[in-house]
Design a protein around this motif. Structure first.
Motif, PDB file in Angstrom:
ATOM      1  N   GLU A  15       0.818  -1.202   0.000  1.00  0.00           N
ATOM      2  CA  GLU A  15       0.000   0.000   0.000  1.00  0.00           C
ATOM      3  C   GLU A  15       0.855   1.257   0.000  1.00  0.00           C
ATOM      4  N   ASP A  16       0.533   2.169  -0.892  1.00  0.00           N
ATOM      5  CA  ASP A  16       1.218   3.452  -0.935  1.00  0.00           C
ATOM      6  C   ASP A  16       0.681   4.348   0.172  1.00  0.00           C
ATOM      7  N   VAL A  17       1.576   5.123   0.763  1.00  0.00           N
ATOM      8  CA  VAL A  17       1.199   6.109   1.773  1.00  0.00           C
ATOM      9  C   VAL A  17       1.953   7.376   1.422  1.00  0.00           C
ATOM     10  N   PHE A  18       1.211   8.441   1.067  1.00  0.00           N
ATOM     11  CA  PHE A  18       1.890   9.689   0.732  1.00  0.00           C
ATOM     12  C   PHE A  18       1.014  10.880   1.055  1.00  0.00           C
ATOM     13  N   ARG A  19       1.673  12.052   1.105  1.00  0.00           N
ATOM     14  CA  ARG A  19       0.997  13.318   1.321  1.00  0.00           C
ATOM     15  C   ARG A  19       1.541  14.323   0.315  1.00  0.00           C
ATOM     16  N   ASP A  20       0.646  15.148  -0.245  1.00  0.00           N
ATOM     17  CA  ASP A  20       1.034  16.243  -1.125  1.00  0.00           C
ATOM     18  C   ASP A  20       0.910  17.536  -0.329  1.00  0.00           C
ATOM     19  N   ILE A  21       2.006  18.275  -0.253  1.00  0.00           N
ATOM     20  CA  ILE A  21       2.088  19.457   0.601  1.00  0.00           C
ATOM     21  C   ILE A  21       2.555  20.650  -0.224  1.00  0.00           C
ATOM     22  N   GLU A  22       1.890  21.778  -0.040  1.00  0.00           N
ATOM     23  CA  GLU A  22       2.317  23.046  -0.628  1.00  0.00           C
ATOM     24  C   GLU A  22       2.969  23.878   0.465  1.00  0.00           C
ATOM     25  N   ILE A  23       4.059  24.567   0.110  1.00  0.00           N
ATOM     26  CA  ILE A  23       4.789  25.382   1.073  1.00  0.00           C
ATOM     27  C   ILE A  23       5.549  26.462   0.310  1.00  0.00           C
ATOM     28  N   ARG A  24       5.739  27.609   0.925  1.00  0.00           N
ATOM     29  CA  ARG A  24       6.478  28.693   0.267  1.00  0.00           C
ATOM     30  C   ARG A  24       7.940  28.295   0.072  1.00  0.00           C
ATOM     31  N   GLU A  25       8.507  28.682  -1.058  1.00  0.00           N
ATOM     32  CA  GLU A  25       9.902  28.348  -1.358  1.00  0.00           C
ATOM     33  C   GLU A  25      10.866  28.994  -0.378  1.00  0.00           C
ATOM     34  N   THR A  26      10.458  30.070   0.274  1.00  0.00           N
ATOM     35  CA  THR A  26      11.325  30.766   1.231  1.00  0.00           C
ATOM     36  C   THR A  26      11.162  30.251   2.656  1.00  0.00           C
ATOM     37  N   ASP A  27      10.206  29.325   2.885  1.00  0.00           N
ATOM     38  CA  ASP A  27      10.074  28.723   4.211  1.00  0.00           C
ATOM     39  C   ASP A  27      11.280  27.828   4.474  1.00  0.00           C
ATOM     40  N   SER A  28      11.478  27.497   5.731  1.00  0.00           N
ATOM     41  CA  SER A  28      12.638  26.699   6.118  1.00  0.00           C
ATOM     42  C   SER A  28      12.338  25.199   6.020  1.00  0.00           C
ATOM     43  N   LEU A  29      13.406  24.423   6.069  1.00  0.00           N
ATOM     44  CA  LEU A  29      13.234  22.973   6.131  1.00  0.00           C
ATOM     45  C   LEU A  29      12.529  22.578   7.425  1.00  0.00           C
ATOM     46  N   GLU A  30      12.678  23.379   8.477  1.00  0.00           N
ATOM     47  CA  GLU A  30      11.949  23.100   9.712  1.00  0.00           C
ATOM     48  C   GLU A  30      10.441  23.241   9.476  1.00  0.00           C
ATOM     49  N   ASP A  31      10.044  24.213   8.679  1.00  0.00           N
ATOM     50  CA  ASP A  31       8.632  24.362   8.335  1.00  0.00           C
ATOM     51  C   ASP A  31       8.131  23.145   7.554  1.00  0.00           C
ATOM     52  N   LEU A  32       8.949  22.631   6.639  1.00  0.00           N
ATOM     53  CA  LEU A  32       8.573  21.430   5.894  1.00  0.00           C
ATOM     54  C   LEU A  32       8.511  20.226   6.830  1.00  0.00           C
ATOM     55  N   HIS A  33       9.469  20.121   7.742  1.00  0.00           N
ATOM     56  CA  HIS A  33       9.465  19.054   8.758  1.00  0.00           C
ATOM     57  C   HIS A  33       8.145  19.080   9.529  1.00  0.00           C
ATOM     58  N   ASN A  34       7.738  20.264   9.994  1.00  0.00           N
ATOM     59  CA  ASN A  34       6.486  20.390  10.750  1.00  0.00           C
ATOM     60  C   ASN A  34       5.282  19.994   9.903  1.00  0.00           C
ATOM     61  N   ALA A  35       5.277  20.406   8.640  1.00  0.00           N
ATOM     62  CA  ALA A  35       4.163  20.063   7.746  1.00  0.00           C
ATOM     63  C   ALA A  35       4.083  18.556   7.517  1.00  0.00           C
ATOM     64  N   ILE A  36       5.230  17.909   7.333  1.00  0.00           N
ATOM     65  CA  ILE A  36       5.241  16.460   7.106  1.00  0.00           C
ATOM     66  C   ILE A  36       4.775  15.724   8.358  1.00  0.00           C
ATOM     67  N   THR A  37       5.339  16.069   9.511  1.00  0.00           N
ATOM     68  CA  THR A  37       4.954  15.353  10.738  1.00  0.00           C
ATOM     69  C   THR A  37       3.463  15.516  11.021  1.00  0.00           C
TER      70      THR A  37
END
Length: 172
Positions: A15-37
């Protein structure tokens, strides 16, 4: 500009498990980390790192949550690294590892760069597919020839023969 990422749980299940997330290009990797978690239902309290990756998903430079190098080397940190510093049209892949005890591993790929939509809050979870399992998928590590590895470390010691081991058991 807005980056659209797909974060895929790296597992060996059917089974595939994925999420599609939009985020500003100027946001930090920490912001992406928070969005993924958040999108996968984690509390976000465990250690995590991103790794820059290539087309074959090889693990490259680490970008960590915290500097645990004890001053021995310079470390890139998530909160100090903007997304557009590590991801662009020619460098689209990251590996994300959450909770180093469980080793939740995600393949994160830039799918599209679009204009910001007025009235949309970012980061934005666009799409969720599949349920995350209760425990992290087991990782299988492969070597070309395990017999060669055994020969390299062959020392003829019997670890159950405590009387003949060369150490002082009362060293404290």
């Amino acid at each position: 500009m807005i980056y659209r990422f797909r974060a895929i749980l790296d597992n060996d299940t059917k089974e595939d498990v994925f999420r599609d997330i939009e985020i500003r290009e100027t946001d930090s990797l920490e912001d992406l980390h928070n969005a993924i978690t958040q999108s996968f239902g984690f509390d976000g309290l465990q250690m995590a790192s991103f790794y820059i990756s290539n087309e074959e998903w090889d693990q490259g430079e680490e970008i960590s949550m915290f500097d645990v190098s004890e001053g021995n080397a310079s470390v890139r940190l998530m909160n100090e690294t903007a997304l557009n510093d590590v991801v662009n049209k020619s460098q689209t892949k990251l590996i994300y590892v959450y909770d180093f005890m469980s080793m939740w591993t995600f393949l994160v790929e830039l799918a599209e760069i679009v204009d910001e939509a007025e009235g949309t809050d970012y980061p934005n979870l666009m799409f969720a597919f599949g349920q995350i399992p209760d425990t992290a998928p087991e990782k299988t590590f492969e070597a070309e020839n395990f017999d060669d590895l055994d020969d390299e470390f062959e020392d003829d010691l019997d670890i159950d023969d405590y009387d003949n081991l060369d150490f002082d058991e009362n060293w404290n």
